[in-house]
Design an enzyme around this catalytic site. Sequence first.
Site, PDB file in Angstrom:
ATOM      1  N   ASP A 158       0.994  -1.377  -0.183  1.00  0.00           N
ATOM      2  CA  ASP A 158       0.136  -0.079  -0.357  1.00  0.00           C
ATOM      3  C   ASP A 158       1.029   1.232   0.536  1.00  0.00           C
ATOM      4  OD1 ASP A 158      -2.363   1.342   0.454  1.00  0.00           O
ATOM      5  OD2 ASP A 158      -1.902   1.574   2.291  1.00  0.00           O
ATOM      6  N   ASP A 215      -2.793   0.880   6.862  1.00  0.00           N
ATOM      7  CA  ASP A 215      -1.900   0.504   5.595  1.00  0.00           C
ATOM      8  C   ASP A 215      -1.010  -0.320   5.413  1.00  0.00           C
ATOM      9  OD1 ASP A 215      -1.361   4.096   5.532  1.00  0.00           O
ATOM     10  OD2 ASP A 215      -1.646   3.154   7.517  1.00  0.00           O
ATOM     11  N   GLU A 218      -1.079  -1.192  -5.047  1.00  0.00           N
ATOM     12  CA  GLU A 218      -2.632  -0.521  -4.811  1.00  0.00           C
ATOM     13  C   GLU A 218      -2.137   0.355  -6.554  1.00  0.00           C
ATOM     14  OE1 GLU A 218      -4.623   3.343  -3.148  1.00  0.00           O
ATOM     15  OE2 GLU A 218      -5.375   1.424  -1.782  1.00  0.00           O
TER      16      GLU A 218
END
Length: 198
Positions: free
Chosen positions: A7, A141, A68
Amino acid sequence: MRVLGVDPGLTRCGVGVVDSRRGRRAALVGVGVLTSAPATSTDLRLLEIADGLEGWMEEHTPDVVAVERVFAQNNRGTVMGTAQVAGLAMVAAARRGVPVAMHTPSEVKAAVTGSGRAEKAQVQRMVASILRLDTAPSPADAADALALAITHLWRPAGALQGGDRHELTPAQRAWAAAEHRARGAQRGPRTPRKETVR
């Protein structure tokens, strides 16, 4: 199959490693957050995150890295740092010949919660449930990184980078074959079809 989820973020970069298990299950291998101080110059911050990503790659040797996909946000500075860190993750994987898959935030939310508009707290709870953890991963996160890895286990196509060079790893092929056999067993025996030889 082992997936490293990333992430991306310049201040906090979530990392999470998940292994596939039989019966469409997943197991936690490791999770954490790489950080860099906002007061430090960007080049040194990127170096710190890059070193951290290299360390996770070396320690866990994933079959795939799931990152991501970055979208434009209101804060242009934030999206710039996020994109830069996403690039670092892709480079770390490419150095080792590991394929990279990009997944959108809504795709990840839908995969783990059933809704592409789920709140972060819901994602954290579902990640904990899927991985059979006593407490939800924190901060968000870290949970998001694990959610990315889980998404790729369940939706291995993703937006795979590298074209033909990275169609499927041996681990992905084995996982796909096992899922195919499991689906066939659930449907039961089929009537054999006559095949035409060309």
